[in-house]
Design an enzyme around this catalytic site. Structure first.
Site, PDB file in Angstrom:
ATOM      1  CD  GLU A 128      -2.228   5.088  -3.165  1.00  0.00           C
ATOM      2  OE1 GLU A 128      -2.280   4.949  -2.128  1.00  0.00           O
ATOM      3  OE2 GLU A 128      -3.528   5.255  -3.734  1.00  0.00           O
ATOM      4  CG  ASP A 183      -6.234   3.109   5.102  1.00  0.00           C
ATOM      5  OD1 ASP A 183      -5.878   2.549   3.885  1.00  0.00           O
ATOM      6  OD2 ASP A 183      -6.212   4.098   5.799  1.00  0.00           O
ATOM      7  CE  LYS A 191       0.268   1.590   3.550  1.00  0.00           C
ATOM      8  NZ  LYS A 191      -0.596   2.420   3.636  1.00  0.00           N
TER       9      LYS A 191
END
Ligand code: KIV
Length: 266
Positions: free
Chosen positions: A183, A45, A114
């Site tokens: 992340e 995204d 995801k």
């Protein structure tokens, strides 16, 4: 090369082979990523930022993800295609999550989806997996929560954050996620998570101790000469090269040098 499946990806943890993940948003780049041997092509995204020009991923819709997912799927032969569930397509209810993911699988070229979050999305992950939809998790700095953090800030520096990331990753693995993106967190936290979960961890800004790595294609190709976060390595300077080519074309057109007689029909 054989088609890569979620089973192949899980297996790489046992054989200690690094998992290579690249983002792509259209057929041309998906084809190149696939030919280059990426294990996974992620239709992230991040398209809201690098393709649409927004300042966050929040405006992206399920329909836009499906549109780009279809394009990417057409370019990929061997890699596994995972498509992101965008902001608020799964947070309000389990049913929302099932329907959004189902749409990406049926009409968005996805072979798995995801989603972002830890313990709070574990029940949804279990339901998706039971419905036959493989899930990649995503913990640490989850960009859909940018306003909660007050910016794209590294997570896991405090003890509370470290514990939340670890518990989140364990809950995702327990719920059946086949891999988990880590992340923007300190390398030792990523190592701890990687050792704690039985599925591959895919790092971005999480150091070398993860089972694989992912980068946004625009970042590694140097599409934006100014944007250079610490965790990005630029493997090309395409931004400068494309600007040079566009400029050369414009100069040739203005000077009457393009097209030549060889580039014209008799
Ligand atoms: O949307 C995306 O591209 C991602 C990667 C940064 C992991 O989630």
């Amino acid at each position: 090369m054989a088609k890569i499946t979620t089973a192949t990806i899980r297996q790489k943890k046992a054989t200690r082979e690094k998992v290579v993940v690249l983002t792509a948003y259209d057929v041309a780049f998906a084809r190149l990523a696939d030919k280059a041997g990426a294990d996974i092509v992620l239709v992230g995204d991040t398209l809201g930022m690098v393709v649409q020009g927004n300042t966050s991923t929040l405006p992206v819709t399920v329909e836009e993800m499906a549109y780009h997912g279809r394009m990417v799927a057409r370019g990929v032969q061997n890699a596994h295609v995972v498509v992101d569930l965008p902001f608020m397509s799964y947070q309000a209810s389990i049913e929302d999550g099932l329907r959004s993911a189902g749409h990406l699988m049926k009409q968005g070229g996805a072979e798995s989806v995801k989603l972002e979050g830890g313990e709070e999305v574990a029940e949804l992950v279990a339901r998706l997996v039971r419905a036959g939809i493989p899930v990649m998790g995503h913990v640490g700095m989850t960009p859909q929560s940018v306003h909660q953090y007050g910016g794209f800030k590294t997570q896991g520096r405090t003890e509370d954050q470290r514990q939340r990331i670890l518990a989140g990753a364990e809950a995702l693995a327990q719920a059946g996620a086949y891999a988990i993106v880590l992340e923007a967190m300190p390398s030792p936290v990523a190592v701890e998570v990687t050792q704690a979960v039985p599925v591959p961890t895919i790092g971005i800004g999480a150091g070398p101790g993860c089972d694989g790595q992912v980068l946004v294609m625009h970042d590694l190709l140097g599409m934006d000469p100014v944007w250079q976060p610490r965790f990005v390595r630029r493997y090309a300077e395409l931004g400068k090269e494309i600007e040079r080519a566009f400029g050369a074309y414009a100069a040739d057109v203005r000077a009457g040098r393009f097209p030549s007689s060889n580039e014209s029909y008799d």
